[in-house]
Design an enzyme around this catalytic site. Structure first.
Site, PDB file in Angstrom:
ATOM      1  N   SER A 189       6.695   1.713   3.941  1.00 39.80           N
ATOM      2  CA  SER A 189       8.141   1.689   3.693  1.00 39.80           C
ATOM      3  C   SER A 189       8.776   3.046   3.997  1.00 39.80           C
ATOM      4  O   SER A 189       9.869   3.113   4.563  1.00 39.80           O
ATOM      5  CB  SER A 189       8.422   1.282   2.245  1.00 39.80           C
ATOM      6  OG  SER A 189       7.736   2.120   1.335  1.00 39.80           O
ATOM      7  N   ASP A 216      -3.320   6.747   7.855  1.00 38.82           N
ATOM      8  CA  ASP A 216      -3.835   6.371   6.538  1.00 38.82           C
ATOM      9  C   ASP A 216      -5.350   6.309   6.594  1.00 38.82           C
ATOM     10  O   ASP A 216      -5.929   5.967   7.630  1.00 38.82           O
ATOM     11  CB  ASP A 216      -3.269   5.031   6.076  1.00 38.82           C
ATOM     12  CG  ASP A 216      -3.368   4.872   4.562  1.00 38.82           C
ATOM     13  OD1 ASP A 216      -2.447   5.341   3.865  1.00 38.82           O
ATOM     14  OD2 ASP A 216      -4.364   4.314   4.074  1.00 38.82           O
ATOM     15  N   ASP A 270       2.777  12.085   0.922  1.00 36.60           N
ATOM     16  CA  ASP A 270       2.932  11.193  -0.231  1.00 36.60           C
ATOM     17  C   ASP A 270       1.521  10.817  -0.670  1.00 36.60           C
ATOM     18  O   ASP A 270       1.000   9.775  -0.305  1.00 36.60           O
ATOM     19  CB  ASP A 270       3.744   9.962   0.162  1.00 36.60           C
ATOM     20  CG  ASP A 270       4.066   9.078  -1.026  1.00 36.60           C
ATOM     21  OD1 ASP A 270       4.607   9.599  -2.014  1.00 36.60           O
ATOM     22  OD2 ASP A 270       3.763   7.874  -0.974  1.00 36.60           O
ATOM     23  N   CYS A 323       3.994   9.257  -7.157  1.00 32.45           N
ATOM     24  CA  CYS A 323       4.651   8.373  -8.122  1.00 32.45           C
ATOM     25  C   CYS A 323       3.989   8.558  -9.483  1.00 32.45           C
ATOM     26  O   CYS A 323       3.796   7.603 -10.233  1.00 32.45           O
ATOM     27  CB  CYS A 323       4.621   6.918  -7.668  1.00 32.45           C
ATOM     28  SG  CYS A 323       2.995   6.304  -7.215  1.00 32.45           S
TER      29      CYS A 323
END
Length: 746
Positions: A189, A216, A270, A323
């Site tokens: 996203s 990734d 991230d 997060c």
């Protein structure tokens, strides 16, 4: 019952349980056991860290994280029709939303809270709905909203994404000329946001000079990433599969032809984290949370951001995000890398890039504890020796004088109760000079890559023609061949000079000279070309220089597809996916402007064997068709608000659109056409199916009763055997033109 005529006891018991137990439809109506949203260790630990200023705020924080997360989505901003779609959302969709929510909660429409436009998202393109994902998915009054979200997401018109997850790409501040690396990109996203930013100025660049490299470590998640990013059809994307903490140096070609180590202008880290900021979305974390997760992740998080800092260009920007709410995964990682960089990295305040976002500054003091939070540590010297392998010195806050120089208060801490969102942490680093631990030896890297490209040497044979075994071993340590996990990818075969297929394509579509044939590629070596892809020049350079240095998962956007037809001499048609790219380079001979009514009719024609006749088109379009020969073409529709381009096919006496179903619905919605033909209500479908099944069951019972009461001479039902109608075949005839390679020429 088998040869030995013995009954299988276990199979019989399983069959009996299946027949007597609850049916699948009955189980679907039963909710999962509600998770208790409480964890004593979590509450004790974050009270200890004082992440909230007052007891009242702490109460608000707890109430928020125990509540479900609202749904958010954003409109794809770089598309020409973005404003028109936004207008449809704000009027038609939200009117339907208010009506449906009023029905769902049995309220008056005026008492329903309208969706919230996120004030900090650029150009007002993001919205928050006061509904959870489960509400939307499982409530019949909301089925139109659910259909809209699914269709527009697939068509690339919107992206469903958690609100706080949108922050890192915004503060990274990507420009069309930037070389961007997304180190931990899946599920994609944020990568999609980076691609949008890269394409933000289409009037200045036909193809952006920059690119996005999305990586990734998880091979399976890489394909999820491809699926997410491919919706935007960018030729400036490269997807790789590698451990980002040891991401290899990549080779690039400089304008003078020499080789250099690639440095990125913007990097997004991230990193993997404990995810306790997502408790509202993933309530099972309440059951699994423990402090050991943060201690275990701290090391890998540090290695990833350190590697990212090495690959960053001097003057470049790196965004570190998680997060997680835990300072061990956030501020502790940052203070460590900034200290090791010795002035080469600097934290900058990026709050001005998200005006209206409510957040707290980064923490400058925190404590460590045991897994059960029954022992608290403020210094490493207090930690028992048995925990020294888990709790490391770098996890503790630096002395106050050193901490003041780092500036951790410039970080953004987003807590759930501040704006009804998830929890998130974001920090922005800029590189002032080269790091002391950087390695930039391009010579050895180029040699390794060139060696890997060389064909294997011919085996030596003796006088009898038998191969001679190699017994000598080169002196010194041997470089191990890197083991690639996951699927073996097809090769990337770029077009050579004077490729016959390209010459035919160029002539038929009148392609501009600025479209380099060197950037066209296929995924097969020997077979006839079926799909032809296009990638930008920098992506081509990356692939050719590094294909033996890193595992490449995907690149290029499908631009031409083989579609041989006896009525046209040209064997390749245009692909809708690549139209955003090919449209910028095509001449006028394969274009036709159509009227709104014509485009609506063509999009509503879902039978590929019955395309609209040219006689059904408006007179203006019929006149233009006379100048257009048989074959693939671009249909152009000009509106006051936007211009639409779709792939079409000119038959000998027909003209049709060549668009997939979801994009068909997207375009029809923009045109204000009737969508009832494509509307699906899964609840109504389920009721119809259940009624049909019940009728069938009644019929079987009646037939069985008749058989038992008859004399055994009853004839077969006229509806049995080969004469029965297969309703699934009938249902499948509603497929879209892209479901088949048949091209109608009537």
């Amino acid at each position: 019952m088998g040869r030995n005529q013995k009954q299988n006891f276990f199979a019989a018991r399983k069959r009996q349980k299946r027949e007597n137990g609850p049916k699948r439809t009955d189980r679907q109506a039963q909710p999962y056991e509600e998770i208790k949203r409480d964890n004593a260790f979590f509450i004790k630990y974050y009270q200890l860290q004082k992440i909230c200023a007052t007891d009242e705020e702490w109460t608000q924080f707890l109430a928020s994280i125990r509540d479900n997360l609202p749904t958010t989505f954003r409109v794809t901003g770089f598309k020409d029709e973005a404003k028109a779609l936004l207008s449809i959302i704000e009027t038609q969709l939200f009117t339907e939303y208010v009506r449906a929510v009023a029905e769902l909660h049995q309220k008056a429409p005026e008492d329903v809270e309208r969706p919230l436009c996120l004030p900090w998202y650029p150009n007002g393109l993001a919205y928050q709905l006061h509904l959870t994902r489960k509400d939307i998915r499982r409530s019949e009054p909301l089925y139109r909203l659910h259909n809209f979200l699914i269709v527009e997401t697939t068509a690339g018109g919107i992206s469903r994404q958690e609100a706080v997850s949108m922050i890192p790409p915004i503060v990274l501040d990507v420009r069309p000329t930037d070389k961007v690396l997304d180190m931990c990109a899946a599920p994609g996203s944020k990568t999609a946001q980076l691609i949008e930013a890269l394409h933000a100025a289409p009037e200045e660049h036909k193809i952006p000079p920059g690119f996005v490299l999305a990586n990734d470590v998880d091979n399976n998640r890489c394909y999820m990433l491809v699926h997410q990013a491919k919706r935007l059809n960018s030729p400036c994307l490269l997807v790789t599969n590698h451990d980002s903490s040891v991401f290899p140096n990549l080779v690039t070609t400089k304008p003078d032809g020499s080789k250099a180590i690639l440095k990125f202008d913007k990097i997004l880290c991230d990193v993997p984290c404990s995810g306790d900021g997502t408790l509202r979305k993933n309530p099972d974390i309440w059951l699994k949370w423990n402090l050991a997760q943060a201690y275990n992740l701290h090391g890998i998080q540090y290695r990833i951001v350190r590697r990212g800092a090495e690959m960053l260009e001097v003057g470049g920007r790196l965004v570190y995000s998680t997060c997680s709410l835990n300072p061990i995964e956030n501020e502790a990682v940052l203070q460590r890398i900034i200290k090791d960089a010795d002035g080469a990295l600097e934290l900058v305040d990026a709050g001005h890039l998200v005006p209206g976002l409510k957040y707290k500054p980064g923490m400058t003091d925190w404590k460590l504890a045991t897994k059960e939070v029954d022992q608290i540590f403020t210094r490493f010297e207090e930690v028992p020796e048995s925990l020294h392998t888990i709790i490391r010195p770098g996890m503790f806050p630096l002395p106050a004088d050193e901490m003041a120089k780092i500036g951790l208060e410039k970080c953004l801490r987003v807590l759930p109760h501040l704006q009804d969102s998830g929890g998130f942490f974001v920090a922005v680093l800029e590189k002032r000079r080269q790091l002391s631990f950087e390695k930039n030896d391009v010579v050895e890297l180029v040699k390794l890559n060139e060696t890997a490209k060389q064909p294997a040497a011919e085996p030596q044979v003796d006088a009898d023609g038998k191969p001679i075994e190699e017994k000598s071993v080169p002196w010194g340590p041997q470089r191990k061949k890197r083991r690639l996990h996951g699927y073996k990818e097809d090769p990337y075969v770029f077009f050579g000079e004077n490729d016959p297929d390209y010459q035919a394509i160029k002539e038929f579509y009148q392609l501009d000279e600025s479209l380099s044939q060197r950037c066209l590629l296929t995924r097969c070596v020997t077979e006839k070309k079926k799909n032809i892809y296009y990638c930008s020049e920098p992506i081509r350079d990356l692939v050719l220089n590094n294909e033996n240095n890193i595992k490449i998962i995907n690149t290029g956007v499908k631009t031409f597809v083989r579609c041989e037809n006896r009525h046209t001499v040209h064997p390749f048609r245009l692909a809708q996916e690549g139209l955003q790219t090919s449209n910028a380079f095509m001449g006028a001979s394969r274009r036709i402007q159509v009227e709104r009514e014509d485009l609506v009719m063509m999009l509503n024609c879902t039978d590929p064997t019955q395309p609209p006749s040219t006689h059904e088109l408006k007179k203006e379009t019929q006149e233009r068709c006379k100048e257009l020969g048989v074959g693939s073409c671009i249909l152009k529709y000009v509106d006051q608000r936007f211009t639409l381009y779709t792939v079409g096919w000119r038959g000998t006496s027909s003209l049709r659109a060549y668009v997939q179903k979801d994009e068909t619905i997207h375009i029809l919605r923009l045109l204000g056409a009737d969508l009832s033909k494509f509307e699906t209500n899964k609840y109504e479908d389920a009721r119809v199916a259940a009624a049909a099944a019940a009728d069938a069951e009644v019929g079987k019972s009646a037939e069985a009763e008749a058989d038992s009461s008859g004399d055994g001479d009853a004839t077969e039902s006229t509806f049995s055997g080969s004469g029965a109608i297969d309703v699934t075949v009938a249902a499948e005839t509603t497929g879209t033109p892209m479901d088949t390679e048949v091209v109608a020429t009537s």
